[in-house]
Motif scaffolding. Sequence first.
Motif, short mmCIF file in Angstrom:
data_model
loop_
_atom_site.label_atom_id
_atom_site.label_comp_id
_atom_site.label_asym_id
_atom_site.label_seq_id
_atom_site.Cartn_x
_atom_site.Cartn_y
_atom_site.Cartn_z
N SER A 1 -1.45 -0.25 -5.28
CA SER A 1 -2.56 0.35 -4.53
C SER A 1 -3.66 -0.67 -4.26
O SER A 1 -4.24 -0.68 -3.18
CB SER A 1 -3.15 1.53 -5.29
N ILE A 2 -3.92 -1.52 -5.22
CA ILE A 2 -4.93 -2.56 -5.01
C ILE A 2 -4.44 -3.51 -3.90
O ILE A 2 -5.17 -3.88 -3.00
CB ILE A 2 -5.21 -3.35 -6.32
N ARG A 3 -3.18 -3.85 -3.96
CA ARG A 3 -2.57 -4.70 -2.94
C ARG A 3 -2.72 -4.10 -1.54
O ARG A 3 -3.14 -4.77 -0.59
CB ARG A 3 -1.07 -4.88 -3.26
N ARG B 1 6.56 4.30 -18.71
CA ARG B 1 6.19 5.67 -18.36
C ARG B 1 6.93 6.05 -17.09
O ARG B 1 7.54 5.20 -16.47
CB ARG B 1 4.70 5.74 -18.00
N VAL B 2 6.79 7.31 -16.68
CA VAL B 2 7.30 7.69 -15.37
C VAL B 2 6.24 7.27 -14.36
O VAL B 2 5.13 7.81 -14.35
CB VAL B 2 7.55 9.21 -15.28
N THR B 3 6.57 6.28 -13.55
CA THR B 3 5.60 5.79 -12.57
C THR B 3 6.19 5.94 -11.16
O THR B 3 7.39 6.15 -10.99
CB THR B 3 5.22 4.33 -12.85
N HIS B 4 5.33 5.79 -10.18
CA HIS B 4 5.72 6.00 -8.79
C HIS B 4 6.37 4.74 -8.22
O HIS B 4 7.35 4.80 -7.47
CB HIS B 4 4.46 6.38 -8.00
N ASN B 5 5.81 3.62 -8.52
CA ASN B 5 6.34 2.30 -8.16
C ASN B 5 6.21 1.88 -6.70
O ASN B 5 6.66 0.79 -6.34
CB ASN B 5 7.81 2.16 -8.61
N ASP B 6 5.68 2.75 -5.87
CA ASP B 6 5.49 2.38 -4.45
C ASP B 6 4.18 3.02 -3.98
O ASP B 6 4.15 3.79 -3.02
CB ASP B 6 6.68 2.90 -3.63
N THR B 7 3.11 2.69 -4.70
CA THR B 7 1.84 3.39 -4.51
C THR B 7 1.00 2.79 -3.37
O THR B 7 -0.21 2.62 -3.49
CB THR B 7 1.02 3.35 -5.80
N LYS B 8 1.69 2.47 -2.28
CA LYS B 8 1.00 2.04 -1.07
C LYS B 8 0.06 3.18 -0.68
O LYS B 8 0.42 4.36 -0.83
CB LYS B 8 2.09 1.87 -0.01
N ILE B 9 -1.11 2.82 -0.18
CA ILE B 9 -2.10 3.89 0.01
C ILE B 9 -1.66 4.95 1.02
O ILE B 9 -2.12 6.08 0.97
CB ILE B 9 -3.50 3.34 0.37
N ASN B 10 -0.73 4.58 1.94
CA ASN B 10 -0.30 5.61 2.90
C ASN B 10 0.67 6.61 2.28
O ASN B 10 1.14 7.53 2.95
CB ASN B 10 0.28 4.99 4.17
N ASN B 11 0.95 6.47 1.00
CA ASN B 11 1.79 7.46 0.32
C ASN B 11 0.98 8.60 -0.32
O ASN B 11 1.52 9.37 -1.11
CB ASN B 11 2.69 6.78 -0.71
N VAL B 12 -0.29 8.68 0.02
CA VAL B 12 -1.09 9.84 -0.39
C VAL B 12 -1.51 10.59 0.87
O VAL B 12 -2.05 10.00 1.80
CB VAL B 12 -2.37 9.42 -1.15
N LEU B 13 -1.22 11.89 0.90
CA LEU B 13 -1.65 12.70 2.04
C LEU B 13 -3.03 13.27 1.76
O LEU B 13 -3.28 13.80 0.67
CB LEU B 13 -0.65 13.84 2.28
N MET B 14 -3.90 13.13 2.76
CA MET B 14 -5.28 13.60 2.60
C MET B 14 -5.47 14.84 3.49
O MET B 14 -4.93 14.91 4.60
CB MET B 14 -6.28 12.52 3.06
N ASP B 15 -6.28 15.75 3.01
CA ASP B 15 -6.56 16.98 3.75
C ASP B 15 -7.48 16.68 4.95
O ASP B 15 -8.52 16.05 4.78
CB ASP B 15 -7.23 17.97 2.80
N LYS B 16 -7.04 17.12 6.14
CA LYS B 16 -7.84 16.84 7.35
C LYS B 16 -9.23 17.45 7.28
O LYS B 16 -10.20 16.88 7.76
CB LYS B 16 -7.12 17.42 8.58
#
Length: 368
Positions: free
Chosen positions: A255-257, A214-229
């Motif tokens: 992400s689990i890692r 599939r089309v995957t992100h492959n670097d889904t470290k949790i700091n790669n998601v921006l959260m709304d302040k």
Amino acid sequence: MDFGIVRREADFFDVKGRFISAREYGDGHINDTFLLTYQTPAGPAEYVLQRINKNIFTDSEGLMENMKAITEYIREVVKREGGDPLREVLTIVPTRDGKTHHVDEEGYCWRTTLLVPDVFSYSVVVDGDQLCETGRAFGHFVKTLDRFDATTLKETIPDFHNTKKRYETFLRAVKEDKWGRREDASAEIEFAMRYASFASTLVDQLERGELPLRVTHNDTKINNVLMDKATGKAICVVDLDTVMPGLVAYDFGDSIRSGTNPADEDERDLSKVRMDIGLYEAFAKGYLSEAGEILTEKELLSLPVGAKMITLECGVRFLTDYLEGDHYFKTHRPGQNLDRTRTQFKMVADMDKCWDEMVEITRRYGKK
Ligand code: GN1
Ligand code: MG
């Protein structure tokens, strides 16, 4: 880096206003990232300027083509769903002559994106709700790209998550021991060797056609998601350099890692490092609430395997880099890559201990 260079590169892009400042930004291990601030009549405007690591990403044209195609595709979906296209997907700021990037005299590719305002990201999470939100974001990402034609994407790093090949490179590094570090890492080398046959399981399943690309992100470290302040809700997935054909197991796994360990990735006190099963459940819940509907039964069962695989693979990559003299991951102190290896392997050992529970949780939230 010399800020004169940063300033000169910034001038190639179609940024608005009068230059105020540039500073280093973020904590990525690969690219060099800067935050630029400009003064405009409407107030300060901020941009993120990045110099892409040319030793690692050798096809920067292909990488930027991927990024353009993916961000444009996601932007259309965000608009259709009534979201905010300037906050929910990265916006590439073109050069003054309309290109997605600028290549400097040394052959480095630079690119600029709009800074997404009023957000933060986690390097470590402490509670399940935060990780559930991260899971939802990455689950939504893969669901959004479900119909994107994967064959149009370049493979920006060939065999990026081919754990079998990662092991071959690792074995070569052990054999060559160019930096004389093998002795210091003997316990870790031994640990890795115990998992040598496990390392090829996902690659083999892919080859047998049991798992879809599939089309995957492959670097889904949790700091790669921006959260709304303001709300704490996930709003934007970033770091699109490795978006390419892959397995969902890789995304779930990274992400689990990075998310279920309450300590830092390079923590030296291993008593603080663990794979927290409560956090595993939180991520699985969020991820599957979005991605669950597109997954096959075999893919669902591949998710815990991906968690163990990517954690092992990342440990092996850190260990290989340690043995090869730290040329890949940025390090800030001696032995940092070996410390990183140890945290990853501690987590792999934890996953073995609660394996049945990981599988049970995944099945439970995967039920449609
Ligand atoms: C690198 O630079 P960053 O943090 O986004 C690496 C990932 C690793 C991660 C480990 C292109 O990502 O694969 O999982 O470090 N990215 C690349 O922290 O190799
Ligand atoms: Mg990255």
